[in-house]
Write an enzyme that holds these catalytic residues in place. Structure first.
Site, PDB file in Angstrom:
ATOM      1  N   ASN A  35      26.917   0.299 -22.119  1.00 41.91           N
ATOM      2  CA  ASN A  35      27.736  -0.752 -22.736  1.00 41.91           C
ATOM      3  C   ASN A  35      26.898  -2.007 -23.007  1.00 41.91           C
ATOM      4  OD1 ASN A  35      30.489  -1.694 -23.382  1.00 41.91           O
ATOM      5  ND2 ASN A  35      30.260  -3.083 -21.632  1.00 41.91           N
TER       6      ASN A  35
ATOM      7  N   ASP B 174      37.102  -9.261 -28.668  1.00 41.58           N
ATOM      8  CA  ASP B 174      37.782 -10.541 -28.879  1.00 41.58           C
ATOM      9  C   ASP B 174      37.133 -11.191 -30.083  1.00 41.58           C
ATOM     10  OD1 ASP B 174      35.405 -11.499 -27.619  1.00 41.58           O
ATOM     11  OD2 ASP B 174      36.452 -12.033 -25.777  1.00 41.58           O
TER      12      ASP B 174
ATOM     13  N   GLU C 200      35.166  -4.534 -25.373  1.00 39.71           N
ATOM     14  CA  GLU C 200      35.508  -5.897 -24.919  1.00 39.71           C
ATOM     15  C   GLU C 200      35.906  -6.765 -26.106  1.00 39.71           C
ATOM     16  OE1 GLU C 200      32.451  -7.557 -22.381  1.00 39.71           O
ATOM     17  OE2 GLU C 200      32.084  -5.637 -21.397  1.00 39.71           O
TER      18      GLU C 200
ATOM     19  N   HIS D 170      32.259  -8.840 -29.044  1.00 40.86           N
ATOM     20  CA  HIS D 170      32.658 -10.249 -28.937  1.00 40.86           C
ATOM     21  C   HIS D 170      32.253 -10.915 -30.260  1.00 40.86           C
ATOM     22  CE1 HIS D 170      33.661  -9.845 -24.737  1.00 40.86           C
ATOM     23  NE2 HIS D 170      32.458  -9.350 -24.468  1.00 40.86           N
TER      24      HIS D 170
ATOM     25  N   GLU E 122      24.521  -4.047 -20.472  1.00 46.72           N
ATOM     26  CA  GLU E 122      23.679  -5.146 -20.993  1.00 46.72           C
ATOM     27  C   GLU E 122      22.223  -5.084 -20.538  1.00 46.72           C
ATOM     28  OE1 GLU E 122      25.825  -8.795 -20.168  1.00 46.72           O
ATOM     29  OE2 GLU E 122      27.636  -8.027 -21.109  1.00 46.72           O
TER      30      GLU E 122
HETATM   31  O1  G3I Z   1      36.713 -15.511  -8.156  1.00 48.93           O
HETATM   32  C1  G3I Z   1      36.021 -16.763  -8.185  1.00 48.93           C
HETATM   33  C2  G3I Z   1      36.853 -17.831  -7.536  1.00 48.93           C
HETATM   34  O2  G3I Z   1      37.020 -17.517  -6.185  1.00 48.93           O
HETATM   35  C3  G3I Z   1      36.143 -19.180  -7.707  1.00 48.93           C
HETATM   36  O3  G3I Z   1      36.951 -20.190  -7.211  1.00 48.93           O
HETATM   37  C4  G3I Z   1      35.858 -19.444  -9.177  1.00 48.93           C
HETATM   38  C5  G3I Z   1      35.079 -20.742  -9.373  1.00 48.93           C
HETATM   39  O4  G3I Z   1      34.151 -20.636 -10.411  1.00 48.93           O
HETATM   40  O5  G3I Z   1      35.072 -18.384  -9.678  1.00 48.93           O
HETATM   41  C6  G3I Z   1      35.731 -17.125  -9.608  1.00 48.93           C
HETATM   42  O6  G3I Z   1      34.897 -16.135 -10.136  1.00 48.93           O
HETATM   43  C7  G3I Z   1      34.729 -16.148 -11.533  1.00 48.93           C
HETATM   44  C8  G3I Z   1      35.217 -14.822 -12.097  1.00 48.93           C
HETATM   45  O7  G3I Z   1      34.963 -14.760 -13.470  1.00 48.93           O
HETATM   46  C9  G3I Z   1      36.706 -14.602 -11.871  1.00 48.93           C
HETATM   47  O8  G3I Z   1      37.443 -15.561 -12.543  1.00 48.93           O
HETATM   48  C10 G3I Z   1      33.269 -16.348 -11.854  1.00 48.93           C
HETATM   49  O9  G3I Z   1      32.868 -17.658 -11.461  1.00 48.93           O
HETATM   50  C11 G3I Z   1      33.030 -16.149 -13.329  1.00 48.93           C
HETATM   51  O10 G3I Z   1      31.618 -16.161 -13.562  1.00 48.93           O
HETATM   52  C12 G3I Z   1      33.579 -14.815 -13.768  1.00 48.93           C
HETATM   53  O11 G3I Z   1      33.379 -14.706 -15.157  1.00 48.93           O
HETATM   54  C13 G3I Z   1      33.440 -13.381 -15.666  1.00 48.93           C
HETATM   55  C14 G3I Z   1      32.109 -13.002 -16.289  1.00 48.93           C
HETATM   56  O12 G3I Z   1      32.213 -11.741 -16.917  1.00 48.93           O
HETATM   57  C15 G3I Z   1      31.030 -12.922 -15.229  1.00 48.93           C
HETATM   58  O13 G3I Z   1      29.794 -12.866 -15.802  1.00 48.93           O
HETATM   59  C16 G3I Z   1      34.559 -13.337 -16.695  1.00 48.93           C
HETATM   60  O14 G3I Z   1      35.811 -13.498 -16.020  1.00 48.93           O
HETATM   61  C17 G3I Z   1      34.530 -11.986 -17.434  1.00 48.93           C
HETATM   62  O15 G3I Z   1      35.436 -12.028 -18.518  1.00 48.93           O
HETATM   63  C18 G3I Z   1      33.145 -11.727 -17.969  1.00 48.93           C
HETATM   64  O16 G3I Z   1      33.139 -10.465 -18.575  1.00 48.93           O
HETATM   65  C19 G3I Z   1      31.914 -10.063 -19.195  1.00 48.93           C
HETATM   66  C20 G3I Z   1      31.786  -8.574 -19.002  1.00 48.93           C
HETATM   67  O17 G3I Z   1      31.862  -8.245 -17.629  1.00 48.93           O
HETATM   68  C21 G3I Z   1      30.481  -8.055 -19.607  1.00 48.93           C
HETATM   69  N1  G3I Z   1      30.339  -8.464 -20.997  1.00 48.93           N
HETATM   70  C22 G3I Z   1      30.529  -9.900 -21.258  1.00 48.93           C
HETATM   71  C23 G3I Z   1      31.852 -10.383 -20.690  1.00 48.93           C
HETATM   72  C24 G3I Z   1      32.081 -11.853 -21.002  1.00 48.93           C
HETATM   73  O18 G3I Z   1      31.131 -12.658 -20.351  1.00 48.93           O
END
Ligand code: G3I
Length: 300
Positions: A169, A234, A232, A205, A127
């Site tokens: 990517n 969906d 990715e 997406h 990105e």
């Molecule tokens: O692990 C912590 C946990 O300890 C805490 O309690 C909780 C509270 O918010 O957060 C948890 O971390 C989260 C993590 O996902 C695991 O669930 C983060 O806040 C959250 O921001 C994170 O989101 C991920 C996101 O990327 C981060 O920017 C999504 O799961 C993930 O699907 C998403 O994936 C991205 C790709 O990497 C890049 N392209 C876009 C895609 C969708 O946004």
């Protein structure tokens, strides 16, 4: 064949899913994962904040768990992602200049070396291009270290793990538009100058529809001499099943489209809360979208 992975394999491709380490103890989830998929992308566990929480201290427990789950079952692993403007540890967010450049490249070297030989494809950079009509780079702390940061990252990753396919990517790059054309021009330039890049990942997406020039866009990248991967996938909204079928057929129609990854397994596993964009419902049942993908993989 009767599963996504086996059907894709018959077409010379993989079919993968993004996986979260904390769900590997969920038996419904793992049953679907092991039955249907032959590639895994760690959803968050290989990101910078997860792997280097403080400078020079590397933590690989959750990522290693996913890699070992995959490899012990003959699945390949897509590494995601070595460098990204988001999900950086706090200590890196506050850095700039030469100090950040050195930290970035040390991160690439350390992580790619840790997993050397175990990663089929790395998302080296994620990105890095801006949305909108400009077609240029996204402003970020990484970009402010100098426009050459992406090529330096690819050279560094190649040196650390010469066997991995190295991917750029991004999202909103699914059709021919200013952003995808900016990336296209970068890849063309990298190929002309011998910067080691092997593939381009289109996140895909999507909502309701797919751009009419989706396949043509895959093909123009392939024509540069790189593989393309749908990384990715969906799809939210109306026409979900039909759009899943269209995307699958587009990949199959491009010989260098080597695989498809969906960004989660059940709707309840998706980052798109409430949008139900995946192939399995919250109970783990196959949706119409699943049937559309399986049919496309088997019938062309
Ligand atoms: O692990 C912590 C946990 O300890 C805490 O309690 C909780 C509270 O918010 O957060 C948890 O971390 C989260 C993590 O996902 C695991 O669930 C983060 O806040 C959250 O921001 C994170 O989101 C991920 C996101 O990327 C981060 O920017 C999504 O799961 C993930 O699907 C998403 O994936 C991205 C790709 O990497 C890049 N392209 C876009 C895609 C969708 O946004």
């Amino acid at each position: 064949a009767t599963t996504l992975g086996a059907s894709a394999a018959e077409r010379g491709r993989y079919f993968g899913a993004a996986v979260a380490a904390n769900k590997l103890s969920d038996s419904t989830y793992v049953t679907i994962l092991n039955r249907e998929f032959n590639s895994i992308t760690p959803e968050n566990e290989m990101k910078w904040d997860a792997t280097e929480p403080s400078p020079g201290t590397f933590t690989y427990g959750n990522a290693d768990r996913i890699v070992s789950h995959a490899r012990s079952r003959g699945m390949s692993v897509r590494g995601h992602t070595l460098l990204w403007h988001s999900q950086q540890p706090g200590w890196a967010q506050g850095m700039s200049g030469t100090a950040l450049r050195n930290a970035m490249m040390n991160h690439v070297t350390q992580v790619a070396t840790h997993f050397r030989g175990q990663i089929h494809t790395w998302d080296v950079v994620n990105e890095a291009f801006a949305d909108g009509s400009g077609g240029g780079r996204r402003d970020s702390n990484l970009q402010r270290t100098g426009n050459d940061w992406i090529e330096v990252a690819f050279r560094t990753a190649r040196a650390a793990d010469p066997g991995a396919r190295l991917c750029y990517n991004d999202y909103n790059t699914d059709g021919v538009n200013a952003k995808s054309t900016g990336i296209y021009n970068m890849v063309r330039d990298f190929k002309a100058r011998g910067v080691p890049i092997d593939c381009v990942g289109l996140q895909s997406h999507l909502t309701n529809s797919v751009p009419g020039d989706y396949q043509a866009n895959l093909q123009r990248f392939a024509d540069l001499g790189v593989d393309v991967q749908i990384t990715e996938l969906d799809i939210a909204g109306a026409n979900q099943a039909a759009v899943y079928g269209t995307v699958t057929r587009a990949c199959l129609a491009v010989s260098r489209c080597t695989g498809i990854t969906v960004w989660g397994i059940r709707d309840s596993d998706s980052w798109r809360t409430g949008q139900n964009p995946l192939l399995f419902d919250n109970g783990g049942n196959k949706k119409a979208a699943y049937d559309a993908v399986l049919t496309a993989l088997n019938d062309g």
